[in-house]
Write a protein that holds these residues in place. Sequence first.
Motif, PDB file in Angstrom:
ATOM      1  N   ASN A  81     -27.972  58.839  74.845  1.00  0.00           N
ATOM      2  CA  ASN A  81     -28.704  59.600  74.867  1.00  0.00           C
ATOM      3  C   ASN A  81     -28.471  60.324  73.076  1.00  0.00           C
ATOM      4  N   THR A  82     -29.750  60.860  72.797  1.00  0.00           N
ATOM      5  CA  THR A  82     -29.738  61.330  71.570  1.00  0.00           C
ATOM      6  C   THR A  82     -29.469  62.501  71.784  1.00  0.00           C
ATOM      7  N   HIS A  83     -30.346  63.911  73.086  1.00  0.00           N
ATOM      8  CA  HIS A  83     -29.694  64.432  73.507  1.00  0.00           C
ATOM      9  C   HIS A  83     -28.875  65.258  73.639  1.00  0.00           C
ATOM     10  N   ARG A  84     -28.282  66.580  72.536  1.00  0.00           N
ATOM     11  CA  ARG A  84     -27.035  66.487  73.032  1.00  0.00           C
ATOM     12  C   ARG A  84     -26.745  67.122  74.341  1.00  0.00           C
ATOM     13  N   LEU A  85     -26.684  67.524  75.039  1.00  0.00           N
ATOM     14  CA  LEU A  85     -26.416  67.473  77.475  1.00  0.00           C
ATOM     15  C   LEU A  85     -26.067  65.708  77.672  1.00  0.00           C
ATOM     16  N   MET A  86     -26.998  65.442  77.474  1.00  0.00           N
ATOM     17  CA  MET A  86     -27.214  64.325  77.704  1.00  0.00           C
ATOM     18  C   MET A  86     -25.119  63.063  77.253  1.00  0.00           C
ATOM     19  N   THR A  87     -25.483  63.184  76.420  1.00  0.00           N
ATOM     20  CA  THR A  87     -24.828  61.359  75.725  1.00  0.00           C
ATOM     21  C   THR A  87     -23.607  61.692  76.463  1.00  0.00           C
ATOM     22  N   HIS A  88     -23.534  61.808  77.836  1.00  0.00           N
ATOM     23  CA  HIS A  88     -22.317  61.671  78.410  1.00  0.00           C
ATOM     24  C   HIS A  88     -23.111  60.222  79.293  1.00  0.00           C
ATOM     25  N   TRP A  89     -24.313  60.385  79.591  1.00  0.00           N
ATOM     26  CA  TRP A  89     -24.303  58.265  79.913  1.00  0.00           C
ATOM     27  C   TRP A  89     -25.153  57.952  79.002  1.00  0.00           C
ATOM     28  N   LEU A  90     -25.676  56.596  79.231  1.00  0.00           N
ATOM     29  CA  LEU A  90     -26.145  55.814  78.112  1.00  0.00           C
ATOM     30  C   LEU A  90     -27.665  55.061  79.274  1.00  0.00           C
ATOM     31  N   TRP A  91     -28.664  54.798  78.418  1.00  0.00           N
ATOM     32  CA  TRP A  91     -29.645  53.663  79.423  1.00  0.00           C
ATOM     33  C   TRP A  91     -28.898  51.982  79.008  1.00  0.00           C
ATOM     34  N   LEU A  92     -29.086  51.809  80.348  1.00  0.00           N
ATOM     35  CA  LEU A  92     -29.507  49.734  80.165  1.00  0.00           C
ATOM     36  C   LEU A  92     -30.177  49.312  81.016  1.00  0.00           C
ATOM     37  N   TYR A  93     -31.178  49.452  79.214  1.00  0.00           N
ATOM     38  CA  TYR A  93     -32.516  48.412  79.020  1.00  0.00           C
ATOM     39  C   TYR A  93     -32.613  46.945  79.205  1.00  0.00           C
ATOM     40  N   THR A  94     -33.309  46.035  80.032  1.00  0.00           N
ATOM     41  CA  THR A  94     -34.095  44.787  79.919  1.00  0.00           C
ATOM     42  C   THR A  94     -32.878  43.648  80.035  1.00  0.00           C
ATOM     43  N   VAL A  95     -32.077  43.744  80.845  1.00  0.00           N
ATOM     44  CA  VAL A  95     -31.327  42.873  81.637  1.00  0.00           C
ATOM     45  C   VAL A  95     -31.846  41.665  81.853  1.00  0.00           C
ATOM     46  N   MET A  96     -31.528  40.833  81.780  1.00  0.00           N
ATOM     47  CA  MET A  96     -31.850  39.047  81.678  1.00  0.00           C
ATOM     48  C   MET A  96     -30.811  38.475  81.391  1.00  0.00           C
ATOM     49  N   VAL A  97     -31.307  37.291  82.586  1.00  0.00           N
ATOM     50  CA  VAL A  97     -30.467  36.443  82.770  1.00  0.00           C
ATOM     51  C   VAL A  97     -31.618  34.823  82.987  1.00  0.00           C
ATOM     52  N   HIS A  98     -31.555  34.157  82.123  1.00  0.00           N
ATOM     53  CA  HIS A  98     -32.498  32.915  82.036  1.00  0.00           C
ATOM     54  C   HIS A  98     -32.810  32.357  83.144  1.00  0.00           C
ATOM     55  N   PRO A  99     -34.008  32.096  84.047  1.00  0.00           N
ATOM     56  CA  PRO A  99     -34.233  31.429  85.122  1.00  0.00           C
ATOM     57  C   PRO A  99     -33.522  30.259  85.414  1.00  0.00           C
ATOM     58  N   ARG A 100     -33.087  29.259  84.472  1.00  0.00           N
ATOM     59  CA  ARG A 100     -31.922  27.963  85.073  1.00  0.00           C
ATOM     60  C   ARG A 100     -30.586  28.621  85.823  1.00  0.00           C
ATOM     61  N   HIS A 101     -30.319  29.904  85.054  1.00  0.00           N
ATOM     62  CA  HIS A 101     -29.106  30.326  85.195  1.00  0.00           C
ATOM     63  C   HIS A 101     -28.871  31.492  86.462  1.00  0.00           C
ATOM     64  N   GLN A 102     -30.516  31.729  87.199  1.00  0.00           N
ATOM     65  CA  GLN A 102     -30.556  32.544  88.509  1.00  0.00           C
ATOM     66  C   GLN A 102     -29.720  31.691  89.468  1.00  0.00           C
ATOM     67  N   GLY A 103     -28.836  32.660  90.348  1.00  0.00           N
ATOM     68  CA  GLY A 103     -28.224  31.817  92.024  1.00  0.00           C
ATOM     69  C   GLY A 103     -27.040  32.020  91.333  1.00  0.00           C
ATOM     70  N   LYS A 104     -26.096  31.634  90.377  1.00  0.00           N
ATOM     71  CA  LYS A 104     -25.231  31.792  89.242  1.00  0.00           C
ATOM     72  C   LYS A 104     -24.168  32.632  89.060  1.00  0.00           C
ATOM     73  N   GLY A 105     -24.824  33.361  89.251  1.00  0.00           N
ATOM     74  CA  GLY A 105     -23.547  35.511  89.770  1.00  0.00           C
ATOM     75  C   GLY A 105     -23.951  35.838  88.298  1.00  0.00           C
ATOM     76  N   TYR A 106     -24.646  35.492  87.308  1.00  0.00           N
ATOM     77  CA  TYR A 106     -24.425  35.519  86.108  1.00  0.00           C
ATOM     78  C   TYR A 106     -24.944  37.102  85.731  1.00  0.00           C
ATOM     79  N   GLY A 107     -25.856  37.608  86.190  1.00  0.00           N
ATOM     80  CA  GLY A 107     -25.994  38.720  86.829  1.00  0.00           C
ATOM     81  C   GLY A 107     -25.133  39.586  87.025  1.00  0.00           C
ATOM     82  N   ARG A 108     -24.296  39.328  87.605  1.00  0.00           N
ATOM     83  CA  ARG A 108     -23.300  40.762  87.868  1.00  0.00           C
ATOM     84  C   ARG A 108     -22.290  39.943  86.754  1.00  0.00           C
ATOM     85  N   ASP A 109     -22.113  39.216  86.669  1.00  0.00           N
ATOM     86  CA  ASP A 109     -21.106  39.329  85.094  1.00  0.00           C
ATOM     87  C   ASP A 109     -21.929  39.803  84.248  1.00  0.00           C
ATOM     88  N   LEU A 110     -23.204  39.743  84.082  1.00  0.00           N
ATOM     89  CA  LEU A 110     -24.054  40.742  82.648  1.00  0.00           C
ATOM     90  C   LEU A 110     -23.367  41.908  83.337  1.00  0.00           C
TER      91      LEU A 110
END
Length: 174
Positions: A81-110
């Motif tokens: 965050n660039t706003h001075r009152l919100m620098t204590h948290w950040l955004w997580l964007y575009t969380v992706m695991v390749h479809p061939r790896h779905q169901g292997k726990g890689y999302g949790r690992d990521l």
Amino acid sequence: MPLTFALDPAVTPALRDGVLDLWTDVSNADGAVGFVPPVTREVVRPELVRHLSAMSEGRTRLLVGYEAEGRVAASAFLTFNTHRLMTHWLWLYTVMVHPRHQGKGYGRDLLAAAADAARGFEGVEAIRLTCRGGLGLEHFYGSCGYKEVGRVPGAIRVAPGDDRDDITMVLPLG
């Protein structure tokens, strides 16, 4: 075989193409990462360029999960965050695991690797993300420790007559 995660890997042509291919494949498998299938690499490329530009400016960090062979299998962007009152948290964007790896726990690992990375950023106390309703993603994120803190009904239009909720979730890092 588990993935190997790297924060801020060198942006080489191979990495850029690997993330671009991942984003395209996830989108075409109905992943909720900003696009509606079908998409091509050329459609996704401008959005990746925006993320890479934010990285070069120090506003965004890239976390990549690699297969044993070195191929990109997962990724997420952590944005400060660039706003001075919100620098204590950040955004997580575009969380992706390749479809061939779905169901292997890689999302949790990521997500665990993203939380570990965020804990290493000075002053960051929480991660915030949004997800598209209608896919059960809020249940997955909830099972990883995120709490739903807001919902805007029908804020995401994936097609005419197909509006989805925009769900905000937070993970305290303490």
